[in-house]
Scaffold this active site. Structure first.
Site, PDB file in Angstrom:
ATOM      1  N   TYR A   1     -47.884 -36.027 -52.970  1.00 47.04           N
ATOM      2  CA  TYR A   1     -48.317 -35.868 -51.578  1.00 47.04           C
ATOM      3  C   TYR A   1     -47.093 -36.058 -50.669  1.00 47.04           C
ATOM      4  O   TYR A   1     -46.423 -37.084 -50.754  1.00 47.04           O
ATOM      5  CB  TYR A   1     -49.413 -36.878 -51.231  1.00 47.04           C
ATOM      6  CG  TYR A   1     -49.743 -36.862 -49.772  1.00 47.04           C
ATOM      7  CD1 TYR A   1     -50.468 -35.803 -49.219  1.00 47.04           C
ATOM      8  CD2 TYR A   1     -49.289 -37.854 -48.923  1.00 47.04           C
ATOM      9  CE1 TYR A   1     -50.734 -35.759 -47.866  1.00 47.04           C
ATOM     10  CE2 TYR A   1     -49.555 -37.820 -47.564  1.00 47.04           C
ATOM     11  CZ  TYR A   1     -50.278 -36.768 -47.042  1.00 47.04           C
ATOM     12  OH  TYR A   1     -50.518 -36.723 -45.700  1.00 47.04           O
TER      13      TYR A   1
ATOM     14  N   LYS B   1     -59.834 -39.102 -46.288  1.00 45.74           N
ATOM     15  CA  LYS B   1     -60.360 -37.884 -46.915  1.00 45.74           C
ATOM     16  C   LYS B   1     -61.833 -38.055 -47.296  1.00 45.74           C
ATOM     17  O   LYS B   1     -62.664 -38.162 -46.427  1.00 45.74           O
ATOM     18  CB  LYS B   1     -59.472 -37.506 -48.098  1.00 45.74           C
ATOM     19  CG  LYS B   1     -57.962 -37.568 -47.787  1.00 45.74           C
ATOM     20  CD  LYS B   1     -57.526 -36.578 -46.716  1.00 45.74           C
ATOM     21  CE  LYS B   1     -56.141 -36.872 -46.135  1.00 45.74           C
ATOM     22  NZ  LYS B   1     -55.070 -36.998 -47.104  1.00 45.74           N
TER      23      LYS B   1
ATOM     24  N   ASP C   1     -52.848 -42.447 -57.392  1.00 46.07           N
ATOM     25  CA  ASP C   1     -53.442 -41.953 -56.147  1.00 46.07           C
ATOM     26  C   ASP C   1     -54.699 -41.177 -56.549  1.00 46.07           C
ATOM     27  O   ASP C   1     -54.623 -40.107 -57.139  1.00 46.07           O
ATOM     28  CB  ASP C   1     -52.422 -41.054 -55.426  1.00 46.07           C
ATOM     29  CG  ASP C   1     -52.919 -40.556 -54.067  1.00 46.07           C
ATOM     30  OD1 ASP C   1     -54.147 -40.538 -53.852  1.00 46.07           O
ATOM     31  OD2 ASP C   1     -52.072 -40.163 -53.229  1.00 46.07           O
TER      32      ASP C   1
ATOM     33  N   ARG D   1     -56.127 -59.776 -38.049  1.00 39.52           N
ATOM     34  CA  ARG D   1     -55.048 -59.159 -38.843  1.00 39.52           C
ATOM     35  C   ARG D   1     -55.079 -59.684 -40.278  1.00 39.52           C
ATOM     36  O   ARG D   1     -54.821 -58.960 -41.231  1.00 39.52           O
ATOM     37  CB  ARG D   1     -53.663 -59.397 -38.219  1.00 39.52           C
ATOM     38  CG  ARG D   1     -52.519 -58.941 -39.138  1.00 39.52           C
ATOM     39  CD  ARG D   1     -51.210 -58.658 -38.419  1.00 39.52           C
ATOM     40  NE  ARG D   1     -50.823 -59.677 -37.473  1.00 39.52           N
ATOM     41  CZ  ARG D   1     -50.376 -60.903 -37.796  1.00 39.52           C
ATOM     42  NH1 ARG D   1     -50.266 -61.261 -39.066  1.00 39.52           N
ATOM     43  NH2 ARG D   1     -50.033 -61.761 -36.860  1.00 39.52           N
TER      44      ARG D   1
HETATM   45  C1  LIG Z   1     -53.813 -37.578 -47.141  1.00 39.76           C
HETATM   46  C2  LIG Z   1     -53.258 -38.104 -48.389  1.00 39.76           C
HETATM   47  C3  LIG Z   1     -52.446 -39.242 -48.411  1.00 39.76           C
HETATM   48  C4  LIG Z   1     -52.006 -39.959 -47.133  1.00 39.76           C
HETATM   49  O1  LIG Z   1     -53.087 -40.509 -46.449  1.00 39.76           O
HETATM   50  P1  LIG Z   1     -53.131 -40.678 -44.841  1.00 39.76           P
HETATM   51  O2  LIG Z   1     -54.458 -41.301 -44.649  1.00 39.76           O
HETATM   52  O3  LIG Z   1     -52.981 -39.315 -44.243  1.00 39.76           O
HETATM   53  O4  LIG Z   1     -52.007 -41.559 -44.459  1.00 39.76           O
HETATM   54  C5  LIG Z   1     -51.989 -39.704 -49.634  1.00 39.76           C
HETATM   55  N1  LIG Z   1     -52.304 -39.073 -50.776  1.00 39.76           N
HETATM   56  C6  LIG Z   1     -53.092 -37.983 -50.806  1.00 39.76           C
HETATM   57  C7  LIG Z   1     -53.399 -37.336 -52.103  1.00 39.76           C
HETATM   58  C8  LIG Z   1     -53.599 -37.446 -49.610  1.00 39.76           C
HETATM   59  O5  LIG Z   1     -54.338 -36.345 -49.644  1.00 39.76           O
END
Ligand SMILES: *Cc1c(COP(=O)(O)O)cnc(C)c1O
Length: 367
Positions: free
Chosen positions: A95, A191, A166, A43
């Site tokens: 998001y 992603k 982000d 962890r």
């Molecule tokens: C998918 C996504 C998130 C969240 O990520 P998870 O892995 O689904 O928790 C945050 N920001 C953007 C732009 C995303 O496409």
């Protein structure tokens, strides 16, 4: 070294006497006291997570990275690290999962103003004495709105606040927010980092090892929303090919956008690579490629848009993005009744299939 080389050679911590070329997965949750690597308990740390964090930090031009079990866990760690009573300025088209994190988990703990981050005057007006965090997501979802990272970083600096970007849609292949003035970069590794729609993960990368970053590290280790060694391994493995996948995604997205623009059943196309896109000039200045997501509105309403989706054979009607396979979805249906997204808008995560096949499928579905 260049991105492609770093992506292949960084984050490969070999300690085995047999000298494997690829770092193996270390499944052990615990490690003998006094070991040379300084690893204690999974962890808190693990060789595969250390490798992933080194790789992501290096590609984002940061000094340190923290890996999480999801993108939402990574974003939430930032809000947890803020002093209670902080004010956050965040995008009005943020998001939705992280919008929910702020409004549901931090209701009564932090204050949030959702503003159009591409409108600098609106951002300035939203600043309060307790503004501690500026949150930027560029390109944004699903309209691919572009925010000027450098301009927002000036505002954040003057305010003594942290700027987090982000960078999920752009990836470090096309955009390095830390070089544009951001303090921390956030990723949903689910992603493009993972790239094959089979790993959930998130990451934060910092420009400085400061007190705020130490708090984030504490949230990671004590909160415990960490990825498994196997997930770290698969992510490291996938990031090796990130540059080549991104070039393919962006090239295919451009071809799709140009096809859609000329189609009589299509009303509007949203892609930052198009000259008529509102944020094109800023995107061209701060990105080296325009990414793999294209949104478009179909002439008519929700019904007509749904029909296109149902006729497609190659594009899966599914949420998420960044995998090798093309995905399409009607965003308003996913975002719920309060959404400002047009009802006839379809978002495409353009995959790496041959574009002849993608265009043929789109052409038959649009009719
Ligand atoms: C998918 C996504 C998130 C969240 O990520 P998870 O892995 O689904 O928790 C945050 N920001 C953007 C732009 C995303 O496409």
């Amino acid at each position: 070294m260049k991105f492609e080389t770093l992506a292949i050679h960084k984050g490969n911590l070999i300690t085995d006497k047999n000298k494997p070329v690829v770092q193996p997965i270390t499944l052990s949750t615990t490690f003998e006291h006094g070991n040379e690597g300084g690893v204690l308990y999974t962890r808190a740390n693990n060789p595969n997570r250390m490798a992933l964090e080194e790789l992501v930090s290096c590609l984002e031009k940061g000094v340190d990275a923290a890996a999480f079990s999801s993108g939402n866990a990574a974003g939430t760690a930032v809000y947890q690290a803020l002093k209670p009573g902080s004010h956050i300025i965040a995008p009005d088209d943020m998001y939705h999962g992280l919008h929910n994190s702020m409004t549901i988990l931090f209701a009564g703990i932090h204050e949030v103003s959702f503003v159009d981050m591409s409108d600098l005057e609106a951002v300035k007006k939203a600043i309060r004495s307790n503004t501690q965090l500026f949150w930027v997501e560029t390109p944004s979802n699903p309209l691919l709105k572009i925010t000027d990272i450098r301009a927002i970083s000036e505002l954040a600096k003057a305010q003594g606040a942290v700027l987090v970007c982000d960078n999920t849609f752009a990836t470090p292949v096309f955009q390095n927010p830390l070089l544009l003035g951001a303090d921390i970069v956030m990723h949903s590794s689910t992603k493009y980092f993972g790239g094959h729609s089979d790993i959930l993960g998130g990451a934060l990368v910092t420009k400085d090892s400061n007190e705020f970053w130490e708090k984030i590290r504490t949230v990671q280790k004590v909160g415990g929303a960490v990825p498994s060694p196997a997930d770290c391994y698969w992510l490291t493995r996938s990031i090796r090919t990130l540059a080549y996948r991104m070039k393919g995604h962006a090239e295919h997205a451009r071809i799709l956008a140009e096809f859609l623009i000329n189609h009589p059943k299509v009303e509007r196309v949203f892609y930052p690579g198009l000259k008529n896109h509102k944020g094109h000039d800023i995107a061209a200045a701060q990105m080296s490629g325009f990414g793999g997501i294209v949104s478009f509105t179909v002439k008519g309403g929700a019904e007509e848009a749904n029909q296109v989706v149902s006729k497609l054979e190659l594009f899966a009607n599914a949420t998420s993005l960044g995998g090798v396979e093309s995905l399409i979805e009607r965003r308003a249906a996913v975002e719920g009744p309060d959404t400002k997204t047009p009802q006839n808008l379809l978002r495409v995560s353009v995959g790496l299939e041959h574009t002849d096949d993608l265009l043929e499928d789109l052409n038959q579905a649009l009719g």
